[in-house]
Design a protein around this motif. Sequence first.
Motif, PDB file in Angstrom:
ATOM      1  N   GLU A  45       0.842  -1.193   0.000  1.00 40.34           N
ATOM      2  CA  GLU A  45       0.000   0.000   0.000  1.00 40.34           C
ATOM      3  C   GLU A  45       0.885   1.254   0.000  1.00 40.34           C
ATOM      4  OE1 GLU A  45      -4.051   0.834   2.448  1.00 40.34           O
ATOM      5  OE2 GLU A  45      -2.285   0.553   3.699  1.00 40.34           O
ATOM      6  N   THR A  46       0.447   2.287  -0.716  1.00 40.40           N
ATOM      7  CA  THR A  46       1.167   3.557  -0.703  1.00 40.40           C
ATOM      8  C   THR A  46       0.718   4.370   0.519  1.00 40.40           C
ATOM      9  OG1 THR A  46      -0.494   4.797  -1.950  1.00 40.40           O
ATOM     10  CG2 THR A  46       1.196   3.607  -3.243  1.00 40.40           C
ATOM     11  N   PRO A  47       1.522   5.360   0.923  1.00 40.84           N
ATOM     12  CA  PRO A  47       1.083   6.214   2.029  1.00 40.84           C
ATOM     13  C   PRO A  47      -0.270   6.886   1.759  1.00 40.84           C
ATOM     14  CG  PRO A  47       3.423   6.495   1.700  1.00 40.84           C
ATOM     15  CD  PRO A  47       2.920   5.635   0.556  1.00 40.84           C
ATOM     16  N   ARG A  48      -0.502   7.377   0.537  1.00 43.01           N
ATOM     17  CA  ARG A  48      -1.793   8.009   0.235  1.00 43.01           C
ATOM     18  C   ARG A  48      -2.945   7.018   0.369  1.00 43.01           C
ATOM     19  NH1 ARG A  48      -4.192  12.332  -1.478  1.00 43.01           N
ATOM     20  NH2 ARG A  48      -2.292  13.479  -1.867  1.00 43.01           N
ATOM     21  N   GLN A  49      -2.770   5.808  -0.137  1.00 40.33           N
ATOM     22  CA  GLN A  49      -3.822   4.794  -0.012  1.00 40.33           C
ATOM     23  C   GLN A  49      -4.113   4.504   1.460  1.00 40.33           C
ATOM     24  OE1 GLN A  49      -1.833   1.803  -2.358  1.00 40.33           O
ATOM     25  NE2 GLN A  49      -3.135   2.162  -4.149  1.00 40.33           N
ATOM     26  N   ALA A  50      -3.070   4.410   2.264  1.00 36.59           N
ATOM     27  CA  ALA A  50      -3.259   4.151   3.694  1.00 36.59           C
ATOM     28  C   ALA A  50      -3.976   5.320   4.364  1.00 36.59           C
ATOM     29  CB  ALA A  50      -1.915   3.901   4.366  1.00 36.59           C
ATOM     30  N   ALA A  51      -3.610   6.550   4.019  1.00 33.07           N
ATOM     31  CA  ALA A  51      -4.257   7.723   4.608  1.00 33.07           C
ATOM     32  C   ALA A  51      -5.745   7.763   4.255  1.00 33.07           C
ATOM     33  CB  ALA A  51      -3.557   8.997   4.137  1.00 33.07           C
ATOM     34  N   GLU A  52      -6.077   7.476   2.998  1.00 32.35           N
ATOM     35  CA  GLU A  52      -7.489   7.451   2.583  1.00 32.35           C
ATOM     36  C   GLU A  52      -8.252   6.355   3.327  1.00 32.35           C
ATOM     37  OE1 GLU A  52      -7.217   6.968  -1.660  1.00 32.35           O
ATOM     38  OE2 GLU A  52      -6.535   9.040  -1.967  1.00 32.35           O
ATOM     39  N   ARG A  53      -7.646   5.175   3.437  1.00 30.88           N
ATOM     40  CA  ARG A  53      -8.283   4.045   4.124  1.00 30.88           C
ATOM     41  C   ARG A  53      -8.486   4.349   5.606  1.00 30.88           C
ATOM     42  NH1 ARG A  53      -5.879   0.528   7.054  1.00 30.88           N
ATOM     43  NH2 ARG A  53      -3.809   0.773   6.104  1.00 30.88           N
ATOM     44  N   GLU A  54      -7.445   4.840   6.268  1.00 29.43           N
ATOM     45  CA  GLU A  54      -7.540   5.116   7.698  1.00 29.43           C
ATOM     46  C   GLU A  54      -8.547   6.233   7.989  1.00 29.43           C
ATOM     47  OE1 GLU A  54      -6.435   3.464  10.234  1.00 29.43           O
ATOM     48  OE2 GLU A  54      -5.003   2.128   9.264  1.00 29.43           O
ATOM     49  N   LEU A  55      -8.584   7.263   7.151  1.00 27.26           N
ATOM     50  CA  LEU A  55      -9.550   8.342   7.306  1.00 27.26           C
ATOM     51  C   LEU A  55     -10.970   7.776   7.325  1.00 27.26           C
ATOM     52  CD1 LEU A  55      -9.994  11.473   7.370  1.00 27.26           C
ATOM     53  CD2 LEU A  55     -10.190  11.331   4.878  1.00 27.26           C
ATOM     54  N   LEU A  56     -11.276   6.925   6.381  1.00 28.01           N
ATOM     55  CA  LEU A  56     -12.606   6.324   6.301  1.00 28.01           C
ATOM     56  C   LEU A  56     -12.862   5.369   7.466  1.00 28.01           C
ATOM     57  CD1 LEU A  56     -15.255   6.031   4.732  1.00 28.01           C
ATOM     58  CD2 LEU A  56     -14.153   4.252   3.370  1.00 28.01           C
ATOM     59  N   GLU A  57     -11.903   4.490   7.763  1.00 25.35           N
ATOM     60  CA  GLU A  57     -12.082   3.500   8.833  1.00 25.35           C
ATOM     61  C   GLU A  57     -12.270   4.147  10.205  1.00 25.35           C
ATOM     62  OE1 GLU A  57      -9.313  -0.093   6.960  1.00 25.35           O
ATOM     63  OE2 GLU A  57      -8.735   0.808   8.870  1.00 25.35           O
ATOM     64  N   GLU A  58     -11.521   5.208  10.481  1.00 25.66           N
ATOM     65  CA  GLU A  58     -11.528   5.776  11.829  1.00 25.66           C
ATOM     66  C   GLU A  58     -12.543   6.893  12.038  1.00 25.66           C
ATOM     67  OE1 GLU A  58      -7.670   6.710  13.393  1.00 25.66           O
ATOM     68  OE2 GLU A  58      -6.850   4.761  12.791  1.00 25.66           O
ATOM     69  N   THR A  59     -13.030   7.509  10.945  1.00 26.16           N
ATOM     70  CA  THR A  59     -13.940   8.648  11.106  1.00 26.16           C
ATOM     71  C   THR A  59     -15.211   8.560  10.263  1.00 26.16           C
ATOM     72  OG1 THR A  59     -12.969   9.947   9.315  1.00 26.16           O
ATOM     73  CG2 THR A  59     -11.974  10.180  11.532  1.00 26.16           C
ATOM     74  N   GLY A  60     -15.222   7.694   9.249  1.00 23.97           N
ATOM     75  CA  GLY A  60     -16.349   7.642   8.327  1.00 23.97           C
ATOM     76  C   GLY A  60     -16.281   8.725   7.258  1.00 23.97           C
ATOM     77  N   LEU A  61     -15.213   9.527   7.247  1.00 23.84           N
ATOM     78  CA  LEU A  61     -15.076  10.611   6.264  1.00 23.84           C
ATOM     79  C   LEU A  61     -14.436  10.096   4.981  1.00 23.84           C
ATOM     80  CD1 LEU A  61     -13.719  13.444   8.600  1.00 23.84           C
ATOM     81  CD2 LEU A  61     -16.037  13.245   7.659  1.00 23.84           C
TER      82      LEU A  61
END
Length: 145
Positions: A45-61
């Motif tokens: 996974e790239t850093p951007r992909q991880a940031a997008e995934r974590e944003l959604l997983e942890e906040t629903g955004l």
Amino acid sequence: MKSSYKRPESVLVVIYTDQGDVLMLNRTQPKGFWQSVTGSLKWGETPRQAAERELLEETGLHHQGRLQDARHTERFPILPAWRHRFAPSSHYNREHLFYFRLPNRRLIRLNPREHSEMRWLPARQAVRRASSWTNRDAILRLLPG
């Protein structure tokens, strides 16, 4: 490289509003550990992909194109509490910084396995609340002069 160990690379996503409020999340473990959105990169996974995934997983955004790569990384020792998750040869983690700007505070859908509480705080209060130095530094970068 696939591994049963976590990859020693992560993202930090600081969510903030046009009014200068920063979203802070209280981890379920360890209790009282306040942070912005964080998470380890999966293998491949790239850093951007991880940031997008974590944003959604942890906040629903959803990132909706507003996720900004700060093009900044920090390297720090892996804390003893998390050592068992990493290969014995991994002693340091590389953290990639991202920012996510919102016009106003939003309702957040917490992941109850990861966080027990959330607060929108003025940036200076968020700096004092943040449990990690990298998170404090990332919020300070938002403040003028």
